[in-house]
Structure formats: C-alpha cells, structure tokens
Design a protein around this motif. Structure first.
Motif, mmCIF file in Angstrom:
data_model
loop_
_atom_site.group_PDB
_atom_site.id
_atom_site.type_symbol
_atom_site.label_atom_id
_atom_site.label_comp_id
_atom_site.label_asym_id
_atom_site.label_seq_id
_atom_site.Cartn_x
_atom_site.Cartn_y
_atom_site.Cartn_z
ATOM 1 N N ALA A 10 1.189 -0.853 0.311
ATOM 2 C CA ALA A 10 -0.126 0.439 0.563
ATOM 3 C C ALA A 10 1.342 1.392 -0.127
ATOM 4 C CB ALA A 10 -0.908 -0.472 1.119
ATOM 5 N N HIS A 11 1.830 1.360 0.786
ATOM 6 C CA HIS A 11 2.613 2.571 0.823
ATOM 7 C C HIS A 11 3.371 2.839 -0.356
ATOM 8 C CE1 HIS A 11 2.038 3.774 4.934
ATOM 9 N NE2 HIS A 11 1.840 2.862 5.217
ATOM 10 N N ALA A 12 4.370 1.466 -0.492
ATOM 11 C CA ALA A 12 4.733 1.507 -2.267
ATOM 12 C C ALA A 12 4.223 1.811 -3.514
ATOM 13 C CB ALA A 12 5.391 -0.209 -2.777
ATOM 14 N N ARG A 13 2.907 1.904 -3.203
ATOM 15 C CA ARG A 13 2.341 2.136 -4.375
ATOM 16 C C ARG A 13 1.142 3.371 -4.269
ATOM 17 N NH1 ARG A 13 0.158 -1.434 -8.205
ATOM 18 N NH2 ARG A 13 2.299 -3.202 -7.999
ATOM 19 N N ARG A 14 1.261 4.013 -3.387
ATOM 20 C CA ARG A 14 1.111 5.674 -2.642
ATOM 21 C C ARG A 14 -0.719 5.428 -2.148
ATOM 22 N NH1 ARG A 14 3.074 5.617 -7.501
ATOM 23 N NH2 ARG A 14 5.570 6.352 -7.354
ATOM 24 N N LEU A 15 -0.982 4.327 -2.298
ATOM 25 C CA LEU A 15 -2.478 4.454 -2.053
ATOM 26 C C LEU A 15 -3.145 5.153 -0.982
ATOM 27 C CD1 LEU A 15 -3.469 0.399 -1.822
ATOM 28 C CD2 LEU A 15 -2.998 2.579 -3.336
ATOM 29 N N PRO A 16 -1.763 5.422 0.757
ATOM 30 C CA PRO A 16 -3.200 6.770 1.612
ATOM 31 C C PRO A 16 -2.546 7.996 1.219
ATOM 32 C CG PRO A 16 -1.196 5.195 2.410
ATOM 33 C CD PRO A 16 -0.995 4.614 0.571
ATOM 34 N N ALA A 17 -1.255 7.898 0.291
ATOM 35 C CA ALA A 17 -1.761 9.197 -0.986
ATOM 36 C C ALA A 17 -2.338 9.756 -1.311
ATOM 37 C CB ALA A 17 -0.443 9.454 -0.752
ATOM 38 N N THR A 18 -2.827 9.096 -1.613
ATOM 39 C CA THR A 18 -3.536 8.746 -3.132
ATOM 40 C C THR A 18 -5.316 8.619 -2.663
ATOM 41 O OG1 THR A 18 -2.553 7.228 -4.885
ATOM 42 C CG2 THR A 18 -4.653 7.915 -4.884
ATOM 43 N N ALA A 19 -5.641 8.312 -1.279
ATOM 44 C CA ALA A 19 -6.786 8.379 -0.990
ATOM 45 C C ALA A 19 -7.262 9.782 -0.392
ATOM 46 C CB ALA A 19 -7.265 7.269 0.188
ATOM 47 N N LEU A 20 -6.100 10.952 -0.244
ATOM 48 C CA LEU A 20 -6.289 11.738 0.717
ATOM 49 C C LEU A 20 -6.277 13.386 -0.428
ATOM 50 C CD1 LEU A 20 -3.341 12.204 3.132
ATOM 51 C CD2 LEU A 20 -5.960 12.016 4.079
ATOM 52 N N TRP A 21 -5.574 12.446 -1.834
ATOM 53 C CA TRP A 21 -5.662 13.161 -2.804
ATOM 54 C C TRP A 21 -6.739 13.234 -3.735
ATOM 55 C CZ3 TRP A 21 -2.989 17.166 -4.532
ATOM 56 C CH2 TRP A 21 -1.589 17.500 -3.743
ATOM 57 N N VAL A 22 -7.608 12.145 -3.249
ATOM 58 C CA VAL A 22 -8.756 11.769 -3.958
ATOM 59 C C VAL A 22 -9.365 12.931 -3.179
ATOM 60 C CG1 VAL A 22 -11.034 9.981 -4.572
ATOM 61 C CG2 VAL A 22 -8.183 9.641 -5.170
ATOM 62 N N ALA A 23 -10.058 12.565 -2.531
ATOM 63 C CA ALA A 23 -10.876 13.687 -1.329
ATOM 64 C C ALA A 23 -10.752 14.982 -1.325
ATOM 65 C CB ALA A 23 -10.621 13.249 0.326
ATOM 66 N N ALA A 24 -9.345 15.556 -2.115
ATOM 67 C CA ALA A 24 -9.136 17.010 -2.482
ATOM 68 C C ALA A 24 -9.760 16.970 -3.757
ATOM 69 C CB ALA A 24 -7.508 17.008 -1.923
ATOM 70 N N VAL A 25 -9.520 16.040 -4.222
ATOM 71 C CA VAL A 25 -10.228 16.983 -5.690
ATOM 72 C C VAL A 25 -11.904 16.607 -5.644
ATOM 73 C CG1 VAL A 25 -10.495 15.379 -8.213
ATOM 74 C CG2 VAL A 25 -8.413 15.550 -7.135
ATOM 75 N N ALA A 26 -12.515 15.798 -4.582
ATOM 76 C CA ALA A 26 -14.124 15.948 -3.898
ATOM 77 C C ALA A 26 -14.323 17.381 -4.080
ATOM 78 C CB ALA A 26 -14.513 14.775 -3.823
ATOM 79 N N VAL A 27 -13.462 17.563 -3.119
ATOM 80 C CA VAL A 27 -13.073 19.030 -1.994
ATOM 81 C C VAL A 27 -13.567 20.315 -3.613
ATOM 82 C CG1 VAL A 27 -12.798 20.041 -0.352
ATOM 83 C CG2 VAL A 27 -12.847 18.251 0.544
ATOM 84 N N GLY A 28 -12.545 19.625 -3.656
ATOM 85 C CA GLY A 28 -12.774 20.811 -5.411
ATOM 86 C C GLY A 28 -13.222 20.634 -6.041
ATOM 87 N N ALA A 29 -13.746 19.958 -6.583
ATOM 88 C CA ALA A 29 -15.406 19.707 -7.335
ATOM 89 C C ALA A 29 -16.387 19.934 -7.291
ATOM 90 C CB ALA A 29 -15.342 18.332 -8.071
ATOM 91 N N TRP A 30 -16.741 19.712 -5.372
ATOM 92 C CA TRP A 30 -17.571 20.735 -4.965
ATOM 93 C C TRP A 30 -17.694 22.082 -5.099
ATOM 94 C CZ3 TRP A 30 -17.449 22.602 0.449
ATOM 95 C CH2 TRP A 30 -19.102 22.855 0.902
ATOM 96 N N LEU A 31 -16.556 22.811 -4.931
ATOM 97 C CA LEU A 31 -15.805 24.410 -4.361
ATOM 98 C C LEU A 31 -16.670 24.728 -5.829
ATOM 99 C CD1 LEU A 31 -13.195 24.461 -1.791
ATOM 100 C CD2 LEU A 31 -16.156 24.670 -1.532
ATOM 101 N N ALA A 32 -15.954 23.870 -7.200
ATOM 102 C CA ALA A 32 -15.460 24.574 -7.885
ATOM 103 C C ALA A 32 -16.755 24.894 -9.173
ATOM 104 C CB ALA A 32 -14.594 24.507 -8.959
#
Length: 200
Positions: A10-32
């Motif tokens: 999971a860490h080698a494939r950046r899964l935790p960081a990717t989950a956070l980025w997905v959340a950030a993209v969703a928040v950005g999509a909501w605001l935009a």
C-alpha cells in the motif's frame, strides 16, 4: 507464490496519499461546481462541464500512480498477484473516486453533476487500466489525458446523434450511448488488467 504483505504494498503504491488526494479532488470539485453553477453570467448547472471532466481526469491520473511503485524488488512480485487482488485494486480504484466525486456534485445531478461525473470517472479509470496493460505503466495516465483534452475541445459545442459516442465525456448525465462507451472502457480495462497486470 502469495502476494507480498498489504502494508508495504500500500505504501509502495502510494495508496494512503492517493486516498487523501482523491478527497481533496472531491472537495475542489464541490467548491468549483457550486461556484460555476451559481454565477449569474454562466448557464446554471450546465456550466459545470469543466468540473465533470476535470475531476475524473485527476482521478484517473491518481489511479495511474497506484499501478506501479518505485521499489524494484516489490514490483518484481507484482505479476504474481492473484487476479482477485488485481480485480479488487481495479474496482476500488474506479469506484472510490466515482463515489467521492458524485457526492461532491449531488446538486442537479442530471446536469453535469453526479451522473456525469460517475460515468466519466469509470470510463477514464477503464481507459487508464487499459493503457497500463498496453503501454509502459509509467505512461498509463497519458491516453486518458489526451482523450479528455481532445474531446473537451472538439465536442464542447457539437451536436448530433454521434456525439454521444465520440464526445461521451462532455455529455450530460442522462442515459444515452455515452454510458455504453464508459462501460466498455471500464470492462475492457479491468478485464485486461486483471488477467495480465501492467506492462513494464
């Protein structure tokens, strides 16, 4: 041979960081999306086309980052991952961003909202998985990016029966041929990724 332990993978494939980025993209999509739909000089919810296209593209790029890691020793074990493991990876990589973006665009969901963003996320995820099998995995993000920009530029003001097929990314969320295109891409991408893994 069994797959390597889940946590190092999971860490080698950046899964935790990717989950956070997905959340950030969703928040950005909501605001935009909310901002675009509320501007008096834009045509209401239909002004959210850039969000309904851009959010799924970012999700596809994030998915591509999880398909290969930087650790050569760990990556050498990747072809031994079971098809079930790769299937789970593919389905979660497509469905989690789709759900997050759908929740971000629930207002007027049929007009470049939840429905369109789910279709686009699933279709671009399928295209990314397909690319990861057919081209070197570090370029898996490129076809989705090229298709998105080409479609956005070419189909923005196009009309006619065939637009739902080639301009599927910029269609509203109603049931038409655009869903068939996204479904075929997701099915083909997930199937080939499950059977063959990524190209190195």
């Amino acid at each position: 041979m069994s797959a390597p332990p889940v946590h190092p993978f999971a860490h080698a494939r950046r899964l935790p960081a990717t989950a956070l980025w997905v959340a950030a993209v969703a928040v950005g999509a909501w605001l935009a999306g909310d901002w675009l739909a509320s501007r008096p000089y834009f045509p209401g919810p239909s002004a959210r086309v850039p969000v309904a296209v851009g959010g799924p593209l970012l999700a596809a790029v994030l998915l591509a980052r999880t398909l290969a890691g930087d650790d050569p020793d760990l990556e050498r074990t990747a072809p031994r991952f079971t098809p079930a493991f790769r299937t789970l990876h593919a389905l979660l990589g497509a469905s989690v961003p789709a759900l997050a973006l759908a929740l971000a665009l629930l207002a007027d969901p049929a007009v470049f909202g939840a429905a369109a963003v789910v279709r686009n996320t699933l279709g671009l995820a399928g295209l990314t998985l397909l690319a990861a099998v057919l081209v070197p995995v570090h370029l898996a993000w490129a076809p989705a990016t090229l298709v998105t920009f080409a479609t956005y530029l070419a189909a923005g003001h196009a009309d006619g029966a065939g637009v739902a097929w080639w301009g599927w990314l910029v269609r509203p969320g109603g049931a038409d041929a655009s869903w068939a295109v996204a479904g075929v891409l997701l099915t083909a991408g997930a199937f080939l990724y499950t059977r063959r893994g990524v190209s190195r």
